[in-house]
Scaffold this motif. Structure first.
Motif, short mmCIF file in Angstrom:
data_model
loop_
_atom_site.label_atom_id
_atom_site.label_comp_id
_atom_site.label_asym_id
_atom_site.label_seq_id
_atom_site.Cartn_x
_atom_site.Cartn_y
_atom_site.Cartn_z
N ALA A 12 0.89 -1.21 0.16
CA ALA A 12 0.05 0.09 0.04
C ALA A 12 0.93 1.29 0.07
O ALA A 12 0.87 2.23 -0.57
CB ALA A 12 -1.00 -0.02 1.12
N CYS A 13 1.95 1.33 0.60
CA CYS A 13 2.75 2.32 0.79
C CYS A 13 3.40 2.66 -0.55
O CYS A 13 3.53 3.82 -1.07
CB CYS A 13 3.92 2.16 1.87
N THR A 14 4.01 1.56 -1.20
CA THR A 14 4.41 1.59 -2.56
C THR A 14 3.39 2.44 -3.54
O THR A 14 3.80 3.08 -4.46
CB THR A 14 5.02 0.34 -3.24
N ALA A 15 2.11 1.89 -3.41
CA ALA A 15 1.07 2.59 -4.20
C ALA A 15 0.88 4.01 -4.05
O ALA A 15 0.83 4.64 -5.02
CB ALA A 15 -0.24 1.84 -3.98
N VAL A 16 1.00 4.42 -2.74
CA VAL A 16 0.89 5.85 -2.42
C VAL A 16 1.95 6.70 -3.25
O VAL A 16 1.88 7.57 -3.72
CB VAL A 16 0.88 6.23 -0.99
N PHE A 17 3.40 6.20 -2.77
CA PHE A 17 4.19 6.65 -3.15
C PHE A 17 4.67 6.94 -4.66
O PHE A 17 4.86 7.96 -5.28
CB PHE A 17 5.75 6.42 -2.70
N TYR A 18 3.96 5.80 -5.53
CA TYR A 18 4.18 5.83 -6.80
C TYR A 18 3.44 6.63 -7.59
O TYR A 18 3.54 7.35 -8.33
CB TYR A 18 4.41 4.52 -7.52
N LEU A 19 2.05 6.71 -7.01
CA LEU A 19 0.98 7.53 -7.49
C LEU A 19 1.40 9.12 -7.38
O LEU A 19 1.12 9.90 -8.46
CB LEU A 19 0.00 7.45 -6.66
N PHE A 20 2.06 9.29 -6.41
CA PHE A 20 2.66 10.69 -6.23
C PHE A 20 3.78 10.99 -7.16
O PHE A 20 3.57 12.02 -7.96
CB PHE A 20 3.22 10.90 -4.64
N TYR A 21 4.49 10.13 -7.51
CA TYR A 21 5.61 10.37 -8.49
C TYR A 21 5.18 10.49 -9.86
O TYR A 21 5.25 11.25 -10.65
CB TYR A 21 6.59 9.13 -8.39
N TYR A 22 3.97 9.51 -10.30
CA TYR A 22 3.60 9.43 -11.52
C TYR A 22 2.55 10.95 -11.74
O TYR A 22 2.80 11.56 -12.93
CB TYR A 22 2.78 8.30 -11.78
N LEU A 23 2.05 11.29 -10.82
CA LEU A 23 1.20 12.56 -10.84
C LEU A 23 1.81 13.82 -10.87
O LEU A 23 1.66 14.87 -11.63
CB LEU A 23 0.01 12.48 -10.13
#
Length: 591
Positions: A12-23
Motif C-alpha cells: 500500500a505504501c509503494t502504491a501511495v508513493f508511486y502515484l505521487f511520483y506519476y502525478l
C-alpha cells in the motif's frame, strides 16, 4: 497473519508513493531528485509499517473491585463430571493463511535462486571474454550476444555496425551509468521485486527508475554533444534485446527518450513540489504505523496465589490498569469491546463466614474512614511522586527507628510522606524484598505508584513500579509473569479459563464465526466450534489477545483441546465480553 499484514502495508505504501511520483514528478527534469525519491520511497515503504508511534495513554482510575471470594486453582482431573459428549470429527477447513505463506516463500525462493544463477552465469561469461580497460572500467568489444549496455564497471559493446563516433558516444553514455552507480539501483529494485513479487507497483518503480537513469544520462550527453546527432544514434539502435540486470542503451522507448531530451529544463521554482513529499510520508505513517502504549507493563502480584492464601476481609485493593487490557490499533476500524455495564458474580454457595465478611465489607464502604483512605489512594495511583522516608517498620508492624542499626528485624516496609500524608510502602513480598536495607530515614526518593490497598484500621499501602534514589534506579517491578506450565485454570464455579491469542478464524456464509483457535504462550491450543446461531464476534479480530471461559473440554493431543461449550470470550479480563446464552447464565448471576 502479522507477516501478511506487513506485506500488504508495504504494498500500500509503494502504491501511495508511486502515484505521487506519476502525478507530480514524472514530467519534471530533476532527474537526480527523482532518482533519490524513487529509491527512498521503496526503502520508506518497508520501514513505515515497522514504525511504532508512542502514545502516552490518559491514566484513569478503575472502579472499586468487588471483594474476591473465590480461588483460582490449577487444572486437576475433575471427578464425577457429567457425561461429556465427544464431538463427531469434522473435515478440517483449508488453512488459507498457511497455504499463502508456503506459496509466497516458495516463489521468493525461486526468484532469489534465479537472480543468483543469473549473476553467477553473467560473471562467469565475463571472466572468459577479452577485456579492454579504461581506468577501472572494463570494456568488452564485439559482443553480438549482448546488447550495448553496462553492468557495474563492465561495458558491453556490439560494434559490428557502428561508426567510430557512434562507438565513442555509446562508451561515453555507459561510462556515465558506471560513474553514477546506476547498477546498484537496479539490483536494489530487483531484490524488492523478489520480496513483493505480487505487487504491480514495484514493477512500475523498476520501469520508472530505468527511465530516469536514461533521462539523466541523456541530458548529460546532450550537454557535451549535438542533440540531433545523439537522437540519430538512439534511432539507429532503437531495436535491441532487453537485459535483466544490466543497462541497455536502447531499452527505454525511443519516443519518450527523445521527447525528454528536447524538453526544456523544468523551472527551478517547481522544485517546491518536492516539499509535498513530507505530508505524503506523514500520511503514510499515520495510516500504516501502529500505536503503542508508552507505559511499560509491570508485574502484578500472583493473584491466584494471594487469593488462595487469604480469607475475605475488609481490605480494598485498587489497581491502576490491567496489563492484559486490549491495546489500541491504528489499522483497525473496530472499537474495543466495552466493559459490561452489568456486574456478575459466580454462582457458588457461600459459607456463613463469607456472607458475614461480605456484609461487613459493605458496611465499611459507607464509613468516613473508607472514603478518606480511598481518596488518599486515588491521589497517588499511577503517578510519579517524590516522597520522604519518615519511619521504618519491622515485620511485626512495629515502628522502630533503630532497625537498621540493630539488624535484629527484617524490614516490612517504610512509612513515607507525600503532601503531608502518610503511606506505607511494604517490602515483604516477592521482588519488593530488594528494597530491604536500601533506604534509611530522611531519604528522598522518586517513585511511580503501581498499586494501592487499604483496610479497616490499617494504613494506605502503596506498591512501587520503580524507585529512584539520587537519580539511580534502585528498584524495578518485573515486567512479565512467569509462563504457566498448565493449559488453563478453574474458577470456583468450575468454569475453566485461559488467556491467549485468537487465530485461524473460519466463518459461515453469513459472516459469523464457525471455528477458531486459541493459542497459549506455553504451546497449548484450543480448537473452538461455534453454532450458526452463536453471538457475533465482529469486535474481535484475528491475532487479538482474549480470555476464554469454557466447560466440557475434550483432550485431543498432548497440548491440544477441542471445545464446543464455550461460556464467554472477552478482550478484557475485567469483564465477560461476549456471552454464550446457552451456558453463561448457568454459572453467573447479576449482582
Amino acid at each position: 497473519m502479522n507477516f501478511l499484514i506487513y506485506l500488504l502495508q508495504v504494498s500500500a505504501c509503494t502504491a501511495v508513493f508511486y502515484l505521487f511520483y506519476y502525478l507530480f514528478l514524472s514530467k519534471l527534469t530533476f532527474f537526480v531528485l527523482n532518482r533519490w525519491y524513487l529509491l527512498g520511497s521503496i526503502f520508506i515503504s518497508f520501514v513505515v509499517p515497522l514504525v511504532r508511534i508512542s502514545v502516552a495513554p490518559q491514566l484513569r482510575q478503575m472502579p472499586v473491585m468487588q471483594q474476591i471470594v473465590y480461588v483460582n486453582t490449577l487444572q486437576t482431573t475433575p471427578q464425577n463430571l457429567p457425561n461429556i459428549q465427544i464431538p463427531v470429527a469434522t473435515e478440517n477447513p483449508i488453512d488459507w493463511l498457511s497455504l499463502f505463506k508456503i506459496s509466497y516463500l516458495l516463489i521468493v525462493s525461486v526468484l532469489a535462486f534465479h537472480l543468483l544463477v543469473t549473476l553467477i552465469i553473467l560473471f562467469k561469461k565475463l571472466s572468459t571474454k577479452k577485456i579492454t580497460k579504461i581506468g577501472t572500467v572494463n570494456i568488452l568489444y564485439n559482443q553480438p550476444k549482448l546488447p550495448n549496455g553496462s553492468f557495474f564497471n563492465y561495458i558491453f559493446l556490439n560494434d559490428q555496425e557502428l561508426s567510430a563516433d557512434e562507438r565513442q558516444q555509446i562508451i561515453a553514455h555507459e561510462m556515465l551509468h558506471v560513474k553514477l552507480y546506476h547498477s546498484i539501483d537496479r539490483l536494489i529494485v530487483k531484490i524488492a521485486q523478489i520480496i513483493l513479487w505480487f505487487n504491480p507497483f514495484i514493477y512500475f518503480f523498476s520501469k520508472s527508475i530505468e527511465e530516469n537513469h536514461e533521462f539523466e544520462v541523456d541530458r548529460a550527453m546532450a550537454n557535451s554533444t549535438d542533440k540531433s546527432m545523439y537522437a540519430d544514434l538512439l534511432l539507429h539502435l532503437s531495436v535491441a534485446g532487453q537485459g535483466m540486470l544490466y543497462h541497455n542503451f536502447s531499452k527505454i522507448p525511443l519516443k519518450k527518450r527523445i521527447t525528454m531530451l528536447f524538453n526544456k529544463p523544468s523551472a527551478k521554482m517547481r522544485k517546491a513540489i518536492y516539499v509535498l513529499i513530507v505530508p505524503v510520508v506523514l500520511v503514510s505513517c499515520l495510516a500504516f504505523t501502529k500505536l503503542k502504549n508508552d507505559l511499560k507493563p509491570v508485574e502484578k502480584e500472583n493473584k491466584a496465589k494471594l487469593v488462595s492464601k487469604s480469607k475475605p476481609d475488609d481490605r480494598l485493593r485498587l489497581n491502576k490498569q490491567d496489563k492484559s487490557e486490549r491495546p489500541n490499533k491504528s489499522n483497525s476500524s473496530s472499537s474495543t469491546i466495552k466493559l459490561d455495564t452489568v456486574k456478575y458474580r459466580q454462582k457458588v454457595k457461600r459459607t456463613p463466614e463469607e456472607i458475614k465478611q461480605n456484609e461487613k465489607f459493605k458496611a465499611y464502604q459507607q464509613t468516613d474512614e473508607f472514603k478518606q483512605k480511598k481518596k488518599l489512594a486515588e491521589d497517588v495511583m499511577g503517578k510519579t511522586i517524590t516522597v520522604k522516608v519518615i519511619e521504618i517498620v519491622n515485620r511485626d508492624g512495629v515502628k522502630d527507628l533503630d532497625i537498621l542499626n540493630t539488624g535484629n528485624h527484617k524490614t516490612q516496609g517504610y512509612t513515607i510522606s507525600y503532601n503531608g500524608k502518610k503511606y506505607l510502602m511494604r517490602t515483604m513480598f516477592g521482588q519488593e524484598k530488594e528494597l530491604n536495607n536500601l533506604l534509611k530515614l530522611g531519604d528522598e526518593i522518586t517513585m511511580k505508584v503501581f498499586g494501592s490497598a487499604f483496610g479497616k484500621n490499617s494504613p494506605v499501602i502503596i506498591q512501587p513500579a520503580f524507585i529512584y534514589k539520587n537519580n539511580v534506579k534502585i528498584f524495578q517491578l518485573a515486567e512479565a509473569d512467569k509462563i504457566p506450565s498448565y493449559p488453563f485454570s478453574y474458577e470456583r464455579n468450575k468454569v475453566r479459563f485461559a488467556d491467549g491469542q485468537i487465530t485461524h478464524i473460519q466463518k459461515y456464509p453469513n459472516g459469523k464465526w464457525k471455528s477458531a483457535r486459541l493459542e497459549i504462550v506455553n504451546g497449548y491450543q484450543f480448537t473452538l466450534n461455534f453454532k450458526p446461531t452463536a453471538p457475533s464476534f465482529d469486535q474481535i479480530e484475528d491475532s487479538d489477545h482474549v480470555r476464554l471461559r469454557f466447560v466440557h473440554e475434550v483432550k485431543t493431543g498432548a497440548k491440544s483441546y477441542h471445545i464446543n461449550d464455550w461460556v464467554a470470550l472477552s478482550t478484557d479480563n475485567k469483564g465477560y465480553g461476549i456471552k454464550n446464552p446457552d451456558f453463561f447464565y448457568k454459572f453467573y448471576t447479576p449482582i
